[in-house]
Design an enzyme around this catalytic site. Structure first.
Site, PDB file in Angstrom:
ATOM      1  N   LYS A   1       0.873  -1.187   0.000  1.00  0.00           N
ATOM      2  CA  LYS A   1       0.000   0.000   0.000  1.00  0.00           C
ATOM      3  C   LYS A   1       0.899   1.223   0.000  1.00  0.00           C
ATOM      4  O   LYS A   1       1.807   1.347   0.826  1.00  0.00           O
ATOM      5  CB  LYS A   1      -0.863  -0.021   1.273  1.00  0.00           C
ATOM      6  CG  LYS A   1      -1.797   1.161   1.402  1.00  0.00           C
ATOM      7  CD  LYS A   1      -3.118   0.905   0.702  1.00  0.00           C
ATOM      8  CE  LYS A   1      -3.895   2.180   0.437  1.00  0.00           C
ATOM      9  NZ  LYS A   1      -3.527   2.864  -0.819  1.00  0.00           N
TER      10      LYS A   1
ATOM     11  N   GLN B   1       7.372   3.837   3.819  1.00  0.00           N
ATOM     12  CA  GLN B   1       5.954   3.478   3.851  1.00  0.00           C
ATOM     13  C   GLN B   1       5.718   2.191   4.650  1.00  0.00           C
ATOM     14  O   GLN B   1       4.705   2.056   5.341  1.00  0.00           O
ATOM     15  CB  GLN B   1       5.471   3.295   2.402  1.00  0.00           C
ATOM     16  CG  GLN B   1       3.971   3.228   2.246  1.00  0.00           C
ATOM     17  CD  GLN B   1       3.326   4.602   2.180  1.00  0.00           C
ATOM     18  OE1 GLN B   1       3.812   5.483   1.504  1.00  0.00           O
ATOM     19  NE2 GLN B   1       2.225   4.786   2.899  1.00  0.00           N
TER      20      GLN B   1
ATOM     21  N   LYS C   1       5.328   1.640  -3.102  1.00  0.00           N
ATOM     22  CA  LYS C   1       5.277   3.002  -3.643  1.00  0.00           C
ATOM     23  C   LYS C   1       5.531   2.918  -5.138  1.00  0.00           C
ATOM     24  O   LYS C   1       6.165   1.965  -5.608  1.00  0.00           O
ATOM     25  CB  LYS C   1       6.355   3.865  -2.975  1.00  0.00           C
ATOM     26  CG  LYS C   1       6.133   5.353  -3.095  1.00  0.00           C
ATOM     27  CD  LYS C   1       5.158   5.895  -2.071  1.00  0.00           C
ATOM     28  CE  LYS C   1       4.820   7.338  -2.346  1.00  0.00           C
ATOM     29  NZ  LYS C   1       4.006   7.929  -1.270  1.00  0.00           N
TER      30      LYS C   1
ATOM     31  N   GLY D   1      -2.620   8.374  -4.204  1.00  0.00           N
ATOM     32  CA  GLY D   1      -1.964   9.560  -4.753  1.00  0.00           C
ATOM     33  C   GLY D   1      -0.700   9.924  -3.992  1.00  0.00           C
ATOM     34  O   GLY D   1      -0.380   9.364  -2.952  1.00  0.00           O
ATOM     35  N   ASP D   2       0.032  10.874  -4.543  1.00  0.00           N
ATOM     36  CA  ASP D   2       1.205  11.475  -3.899  1.00  0.00           C
ATOM     37  C   ASP D   2       1.467  12.738  -4.724  1.00  0.00           C
ATOM     38  O   ASP D   2       0.536  13.255  -5.369  1.00  0.00           O
ATOM     39  CB  ASP D   2       2.408  10.500  -3.929  1.00  0.00           C
ATOM     40  CG  ASP D   2       3.578  10.961  -3.047  1.00  0.00           C
ATOM     41  OD1 ASP D   2       3.522  10.762  -1.831  1.00  0.00           O
ATOM     42  OD2 ASP D   2       4.535  11.542  -3.578  1.00  0.00           O
TER      43      ASP D   2
ATOM     44  N   SER E   1      -6.763   5.882   3.899  1.00  0.00           N
ATOM     45  CA  SER E   1      -6.869   5.007   2.726  1.00  0.00           C
ATOM     46  C   SER E   1      -7.306   3.606   3.165  1.00  0.00           C
ATOM     47  O   SER E   1      -8.119   2.960   2.501  1.00  0.00           O
ATOM     48  CB  SER E   1      -5.515   4.903   2.012  1.00  0.00           C
ATOM     49  OG  SER E   1      -5.320   5.977   1.132  1.00  0.00           O
TER      50      SER E   1
HETATM   51  P1  NDP Z   1       1.129  17.789  -4.256  1.00  0.00           P
HETATM   52  O1  NDP Z   1       1.593  17.449  -5.634  1.00  0.00           O
HETATM   53  O2  NDP Z   1      -0.327  18.002  -4.034  1.00  0.00           O
HETATM   54  O3  NDP Z   1       1.885  19.090  -3.737  1.00  0.00           O
HETATM   55  C1  NDP Z   1       3.288  19.118  -3.651  1.00  0.00           C
HETATM   56  C2  NDP Z   1       3.690  20.526  -3.235  1.00  0.00           C
HETATM   57  O4  NDP Z   1       5.078  20.507  -2.937  1.00  0.00           O
HETATM   58  C3  NDP Z   1       3.481  21.554  -4.331  1.00  0.00           C
HETATM   59  O5  NDP Z   1       3.212  22.803  -3.757  1.00  0.00           O
HETATM   60  C4  NDP Z   1       4.837  21.548  -5.025  1.00  0.00           C
HETATM   61  O6  NDP Z   1       5.164  22.748  -5.719  1.00  0.00           O
HETATM   62  C5  NDP Z   1       5.769  21.378  -3.839  1.00  0.00           C
HETATM   63  N1  NDP Z   1       7.022  20.761  -4.301  1.00  0.00           N
HETATM   64  C6  NDP Z   1       7.166  19.574  -4.927  1.00  0.00           C
HETATM   65  N2  NDP Z   1       8.455  19.359  -5.239  1.00  0.00           N
HETATM   66  C7  NDP Z   1       9.116  20.436  -4.794  1.00  0.00           C
HETATM   67  C8  NDP Z   1      10.481  20.801  -4.809  1.00  0.00           C
HETATM   68  N3  NDP Z   1      11.430  20.028  -5.371  1.00  0.00           N
HETATM   69  N4  NDP Z   1      10.809  21.993  -4.224  1.00  0.00           N
HETATM   70  C9  NDP Z   1       9.862  22.776  -3.645  1.00  0.00           C
HETATM   71  N5  NDP Z   1       8.557  22.473  -3.621  1.00  0.00           N
HETATM   72  C10 NDP Z   1       8.196  21.326  -4.184  1.00  0.00           C
HETATM   73  O7  NDP Z   1       1.692  16.620  -3.320  1.00  0.00           O
HETATM   74  P2  NDP Z   1       1.219  16.199  -1.856  1.00  0.00           P
HETATM   75  O8  NDP Z   1       0.761  17.403  -1.103  1.00  0.00           O
HETATM   76  O9  NDP Z   1       0.301  15.041  -1.993  1.00  0.00           O
HETATM   77  O10 NDP Z   1       2.580  15.636  -1.232  1.00  0.00           O
HETATM   78  C11 NDP Z   1       3.494  16.456  -0.518  1.00  0.00           C
HETATM   79  C12 NDP Z   1       4.403  15.594   0.326  1.00  0.00           C
HETATM   80  O11 NDP Z   1       3.623  14.850   1.266  1.00  0.00           O
HETATM   81  C13 NDP Z   1       5.243  14.556  -0.428  1.00  0.00           C
HETATM   82  O12 NDP Z   1       6.474  14.371   0.230  1.00  0.00           O
HETATM   83  C14 NDP Z   1       4.415  13.289  -0.280  1.00  0.00           C
HETATM   84  O13 NDP Z   1       5.195  12.130  -0.428  1.00  0.00           O
HETATM   85  C15 NDP Z   1       3.918  13.461   1.149  1.00  0.00           C
HETATM   86  N6  NDP Z   1       2.742  12.668   1.495  1.00  0.00           N
HETATM   87  C16 NDP Z   1       1.568  12.813   0.806  1.00  0.00           C
HETATM   88  C17 NDP Z   1       0.468  12.093   1.182  1.00  0.00           C
HETATM   89  C18 NDP Z   1      -0.870  12.294   0.539  1.00  0.00           C
HETATM   90  O14 NDP Z   1      -1.850  11.750   1.053  1.00  0.00           O
HETATM   91  N7  NDP Z   1      -0.978  13.048  -0.530  1.00  0.00           N
HETATM   92  C19 NDP Z   1       0.540  11.081   2.260  1.00  0.00           C
HETATM   93  C20 NDP Z   1       1.792  11.087   2.990  1.00  0.00           C
HETATM   94  C21 NDP Z   1       2.850  11.840   2.585  1.00  0.00           C
HETATM   95  P3  NDP Z   1       5.135  22.778  -7.342  1.00  0.00           P
HETATM   96  O15 NDP Z   1       3.683  22.710  -7.684  1.00  0.00           O
HETATM   97  O16 NDP Z   1       5.801  24.028  -7.684  1.00  0.00           O
HETATM   98  O17 NDP Z   1       5.905  21.535  -7.777  1.00  0.00           O
END
Ligand code: NDP
Length: 451
Positions: free
Chosen positions: A93, A114, A129, A168-169, A383
């Site tokens: 997962k 994870q 993942k 998603g991620d 999830s």
């Molecule tokens: P999103 O794609 O919705 O948002 C990601 C955000 O982070 C955007 O604002 C993006 O900016 C920014 N970002 C991505 N890469 C970079 C970078 N190299 N430098 C600066 N900013 C960056 O993703 P999520 O919110 O879903 O995920 C965010 C984090 O949380 C990740 O690490 C993910 O693995 C973790 N996570 C997510 C979960 C979920 O349920 N969604 C669960 C557990 C962990 P820009 O648009 O400019 O790229």
């Protein structure tokens, strides 16, 4: 970095040798092995049958070609990945990430993390993942759909509600999940709702799944603050990112009486001392899919945009920092700035956002520090609640689901705190999370034999 116990050092050396050129994976393994010295000193049987070596080796890794046709008729090629890391506790997962930086090392670090995160939830889910180096930025809806369909055409043969359940991620939200599930359904001729999570309510999604990671991190940090007799009320908070996790962190922090004064994306950050206007942020990021600078343009006087080459969001003084963008986004130098500005707590919404140097700075300064594998586990826990609802053909209310999420986060907090205490490091949530997660996976693996 801290040292790894001498009994575990050969395991780490072998991991780096066999997985060369994968620094994020090495970093994630190092952090867990650092914590395990105390476990093997107390319970040497965990060294038997190459158990720790097996935990560091994914059960299966799939890498495949994803061809698709862009709007101009040109054929594009991306690379798809699915790392099925550990299924001792349940089906693999973990989410799918679409970002140009994706490679096998990044997916392996995420799958490894994870595995322990999912164990911490106490739910029957293993760790996996996946993702692709596809960049969704600037792509049309049609291009996104064709890419998702092509990816699922290969990926579907490796999935199943009892086998492997993606979500998603970064770069994968409700739209992409819909296209992937649609193609899975078409290829298999089965309405197997539990094969993917993060679905919309209209076709088997769970209420509160979209909010769960950000809400969950906020619940975790609230529990940490309460151990010091305080809470979010009146606290100044900085949240990095402005995607799914960031937005719902901001929403819950505001509901708890905190004031979020800055957030970011990869182009830079905005500072709004009056408190981030969440409705405007959602409109700009979720609906219009624009850059964060647009927030400052619309708000006008008093709100500043600072581009990424001119500074870091961590330069903004705050009581609580909640990194919610990506791995290694918060350096040792950033941590030093936050400590100088008197930060009292850090909750990792993203996966591994703080570098090892940053974690050391926070711990040396006595800052409450919640590692991502515990603090952001609310997403995957919800999830698993979505899978429960799918299996029982049921649909719970938002309140019912959020209540479960809040209880799970409280339990993860208390488990990490109690484990840290038991192993002689009270208040060290990194150690508590690594050990508690490891012990659950390791005990199950021992019962299943050498597989
Ligand atoms: P999103 O794609 O919705 O948002 C990601 C955000 O982070 C955007 O604002 C993006 O900016 C920014 N970002 C991505 N890469 C970079 C970078 N190299 N430098 C600066 N900013 C960056 O993703 P999520 O919110 O879903 O995920 C965010 C984090 O949380 C990740 O690490 C993910 O693995 C973790 N996570 C997510 C979960 C979920 O349920 N969604 C669960 C557990 C962990 P820009 O648009 O400019 O790229």
């Amino acid at each position: 970095m801290n040292c790894i116990d001498e009994k575990l050092q050969p395991i780490f050396s072998e991991v780096t040798r066999r997985n060369c050129g994968e620094p994020e994976f090495h970093q994630a393994v190092h952090e867990v092995l650092e914590s395990l010295g105390r476990v093997v000193a107390k319970h040497p049987h965990f060294l038997d049958q190459a158990l720790i070596e097996r935990i560091c080796e994914p059960e299966r890794q799939v890498i495949f070609r994803v061809p698709w046709v862009d709007d101009s008729g040109k054929v594009q090629i991306n690379r798809g990945f699915r790392v099925q890391f550990n299924s001792a506790l349940g089906p693999y997962k973990g989410g799918m990430r679409f970002h140009p930086s994706v490679n096998v090392g990044i997916i392996k670090f995420l799958g490894f993390e994870q595995t322990f995160k999912n164990a911490l939830t106490g739910m029957p889910i293993g760790g996996g993942k996946g993702g692709s180096d596809f960049d969704p930025k600037g792509k049309s809806d049609g291009e996104i759909m064709r890419f998702c369909q092509s990816l699922m055409t290969e990926l579907h043969r490796h999935l199943g509600e009892y086998t492997d359940v993606p979500a998603g991620d970064i770069g994968v939200g409700g739209r992409e999940i819909g296209y992937m599930f649609g193609q899975y359904k078409r290829l298999t001729n089965r309405y197997e709702a539990g094969v993917i999570t993060g679905k919309a309510l209209a076709y088997g999604g769970s209420r509160a799944r979209t909010e769960a990671t950000g809400y969950g991190n906020t619940y975790f940090v609230q529990a940490m603050l309460q151990t010091k007799g305080t809470d979010f009320e009146g606290k100044k908070v900085v949240v990095s990112g402005s995607g799914n996790v960031a937005i719902y962190t901001i929403e819950k922090v505001q509901a708890f009486g905190g004031k979020v004064v800055a957030c970011s994306d990869s182009s830079g950050y905005v500072v709004d001392e009056g408190g981030i206007d969440l409705a405007l942020l959602k409109e700009i990021k979720d609906v219009r899919r624009e850059r964060i600078s647009e927030y400052a343009t619309v708000k006008g006087a008093g709100v500043h945009f600072i581009s990424a080459d001119k500074g870091s969001v961590w330069d903004v003084p705050c009581d609580v920092a909640m990194p919610s963008a990506t791995q290694n986004e918060l350096s040792g130098k950033d941590a030093g700035t936050l400590v100088k500005n008197r930060v009292i707590a850090v909750g990792e919404g993203a996966n591994m956002p703080s570098t090892p140097e940053a974690i050391q700075v926070f711990q040396d300064a006595g800052v409450l520090f919640a590692p991502g594998k515990a603090a952001n586990a609310g997403g995957v826990a919800t999830s698993a609640l979505e899978m429960q609802q799918n299996a029982s053909r049921d649909s719970w209310t938002f309140e019912q689901t959020e209540e479960r999420l809040a209880a799970i986060m409280r339990n993860i907090h208390d488990t990490c705190a109690a484990t840290a205490e038991e192993y002689g490091a009270p208040g060290n949530y990194v150690l508590g999370a690594n050990i508690a997660g490891f012990v659950r996976v390791a005990e199950a693996m021992q019962m299943l034999g050498v597989i």
